[in-house]
Design a protein around this motif. Structure first.
Motif, PDB file in Angstrom:
ATOM      1  N   HIS A 117       1.188  -0.997  -0.039  1.00 38.07           N
ATOM      2  CA  HIS A 117      -0.065  -0.432   0.159  1.00 38.07           C
ATOM      3  C   HIS A 117       0.713   1.283   0.037  1.00 38.07           C
ATOM      4  CE1 HIS A 117      -3.939  -2.564   1.014  1.00 38.07           C
ATOM      5  NE2 HIS A 117      -2.838  -3.250   1.535  1.00 38.07           N
ATOM      6  N   CYS A 118       1.079   1.639  -0.804  1.00 39.77           N
ATOM      7  CA  CYS A 118       1.862   2.993  -1.696  1.00 39.77           C
ATOM      8  C   CYS A 118       0.643   4.461  -1.805  1.00 39.77           C
ATOM      9  CB  CYS A 118       2.814   3.228  -2.240  1.00 39.77           C
ATOM     10  SG  CYS A 118       3.743   3.922  -2.603  1.00 39.77           S
ATOM     11  N   ALA A 172      -0.414   7.654  -3.972  1.00 38.38           N
ATOM     12  CA  ALA A 172      -0.767   7.489  -5.049  1.00 38.38           C
ATOM     13  C   ALA A 172       0.303   7.831  -5.592  1.00 38.38           C
ATOM     14  CB  ALA A 172      -2.159   8.391  -5.271  1.00 38.38           C
ATOM     15  N   ALA A 187       3.771   5.322  -6.027  1.00 32.14           N
ATOM     16  CA  ALA A 187       3.114   4.093  -6.681  1.00 32.14           C
ATOM     17  C   ALA A 187       4.394   3.473  -7.777  1.00 32.14           C
ATOM     18  CB  ALA A 187       1.632   4.033  -6.247  1.00 32.14           C
ATOM     19  N   HIS A 188       4.477   4.326  -9.022  1.00 28.50           N
ATOM     20  CA  HIS A 188       4.730   4.437  -9.713  1.00 28.50           C
ATOM     21  C   HIS A 188       6.091   4.344  -9.889  1.00 28.50           C
ATOM     22  CE1 HIS A 188       5.413   8.771  -9.697  1.00 28.50           C
ATOM     23  NE2 HIS A 188       6.287   8.613 -10.896  1.00 28.50           N
ATOM     24  N   GLU A 246       2.959  -3.596 -10.521  1.00 31.48           N
ATOM     25  CA  GLU A 246       1.217  -2.643 -10.507  1.00 31.48           C
ATOM     26  C   GLU A 246       0.368  -3.868  -9.869  1.00 31.48           C
ATOM     27  OE1 GLU A 246       0.863  -1.487 -13.768  1.00 31.48           O
ATOM     28  OE2 GLU A 246       2.308  -0.046 -13.856  1.00 31.48           O
ATOM     29  N   GLU A 302      -1.041  -1.388  -4.454  1.00 29.16           N
ATOM     30  CA  GLU A 302      -2.905  -0.604  -4.026  1.00 29.16           C
ATOM     31  C   GLU A 302      -1.867   1.186  -3.559  1.00 29.16           C
ATOM     32  OE1 GLU A 302      -6.907  -1.112  -3.143  1.00 29.16           O
ATOM     33  OE2 GLU A 302      -5.769  -1.905  -4.504  1.00 29.16           O
ATOM     34  N   GLU A 303      -2.724   2.108  -4.179  1.00 27.94           N
ATOM     35  CA  GLU A 303      -1.954   2.997  -3.955  1.00 27.94           C
ATOM     36  C   GLU A 303      -3.194   3.402  -2.762  1.00 27.94           C
ATOM     37  OE1 GLU A 303      -3.438   5.028  -8.596  1.00 27.94           O
ATOM     38  OE2 GLU A 303      -1.353   4.392  -8.413  1.00 27.94           O
ATOM     39  N   HIS A 335      -4.768   7.065  -0.664  1.00 34.05           N
ATOM     40  CA  HIS A 335      -5.002   8.466  -0.656  1.00 34.05           C
ATOM     41  C   HIS A 335      -5.655   9.219   0.191  1.00 34.05           C
ATOM     42  CE1 HIS A 335      -5.880   7.374  -5.113  1.00 34.05           C
ATOM     43  NE2 HIS A 335      -5.584   7.878  -5.356  1.00 34.05           N
ATOM     44  N   HIS A 354       4.796  12.560  -2.069  1.00 34.46           N
ATOM     45  CA  HIS A 354       4.516  11.072  -1.874  1.00 34.46           C
ATOM     46  C   HIS A 354       4.499  11.148  -0.646  1.00 34.46           C
ATOM     47  CE1 HIS A 354       9.573  10.657  -2.280  1.00 34.46           C
ATOM     48  NE2 HIS A 354       8.814  10.871  -3.182  1.00 34.46           N
TER      49      HIS A 354
END
Length: 303
Positions: free
Chosen positions: A98-99, A101, A104-105, A136, A140-141, A143, A166
């Motif tokens: 879990h990062c 968003a 995340a990329h 990917e 899990e993004e 927010h 981030h």
């Protein structure tokens, strides 16, 4: 065989959260990784690539099988917090990463992050290990405003982009504790000092002050610092606001006194006093990196 000393957090409001010293940068009491022994076991921050074997050993000490780890949660993608995420995900095959968003990329394709780290950290780059990409499908993004249910408690996500775009805070109401990322500064446990952190290339002073206010609004009893360890909140947020403000002013004043940024870095970093138990080399390298970050912020403010 790797062994680590795992410590259970003893603040009364906190339950079943553990941490250990990664020995990051060959510096004691600088880098921490947290383990939440919940129905869905969760690791918050991963340290750098070379720290992963210690994390796996710590999970064993807590009594968590690698296959049972459900969540890997870097607070942001700087490699002292997320550099081990790919390696840990490989070892913990059932975990979701879990990062925040915005970053995340970088976990899926860390090439630019790796090169940016090389430029940002200077001589400290020798301690890093190139990050391993994460599929990917396993990311899990997160927010602002999201909630991560880990079985017996929920982690509330709060954006805190001043240190880095981030970066997120994670608040556990059941523990009345915030995983601070770097939004509350660096906590030197032996001395009780709070030190500034202002790395290149996206440090934003005004947003950092807003992030401190975010934690104030949450009003937690306990701050869980990745640098380093749990601490009662007390006056630490007020202290950090003062420390960070004075730090930025110090670098800004030095820029009026020296002709080049390199001279500013040297002048300011060499005057930063050491602190136990961090070695003088780490204190200097940390300060030099943080000066470069403030100089970048000053340049961006003038544009």
């Amino acid at each position: 065989m790797v062994t680590v000393d795992v410590h259970e957090i003893t603040q009364e409001s906190v339950s079943d959260i553990y941490y250990f010293d990664t020995g990051m940068y060959d510096t004691p009491e600088y880098g921490a990784v947290y383990i939440i022994d919940a129905p869905e076991p969760t690791v918050v921050d991963t340290g750098m690539g070379p720290d992963v074997e210690k994390t796996l050993a710590a999970l064993g000490e807590v009594g968590i099988d690698h296959d049972d780890v459900a969540n890997i949660v870097p607070t942001h993608v700087h490699l002292d917090h997320a550099g081990g995420a790919g390696y840990l995900a490989d070892a913990c095959e059932n975990a979701t990463v879990h990062c925040p968003a915005v970053g995340a990329h970088h976990l899926a394709d860390p090439e630019r992050l790796w090169e940016g780290t090389r430029r940002a950290v200077g001589d400290q780059f020798q301690y890093y290990r190139e990050p391993k990409p994460i599929p990917e499908s396993r990311i899990e993004e997160l927010h602002d405003g999201d909630e991560l249910d880990i079985g017996d408690r929920t982690l509330h996500v709060h954006d805190a982009p001043g240190h880095a775009p981030h970066q997120c805070l994670f608040y556990s109401p059941d523990d009345d504790a915030v995983f601070t990322a770097d939004a509350a500064g660096l906590y030197v446990r032996q001395t009780g000092e709070i030190r500034p952190t202002s790395p290149p290339s996206n440090f934003d002073f005004e947003q950092c002050l807003a992030d401190i206010d975010t934690i104030r609004d949450i009003d937690p009893a306990v701050l869980l610092y990745p640098h380093f360890g749990p601490a009662d909140t007390g006056e630490k947020l007020d202290t950090y606001e003062r420390v960070l403000t004075e730090w930025v002013e110090r670098v800004e004043q030095a820029r009026t006194e020296h002709e080049t940024d390199a001279a500013v870095v040297e002048a300011v970093a060499t005057r930063v006093e050491g602190t136990e138990p961090w070695p003088d080399e780490k204190v200097y390298n940390e300060a030099a990196m943080n000066v470069r970050g403030v100089l970048g912020y000053l340049d961006a403010r003038e544009e």
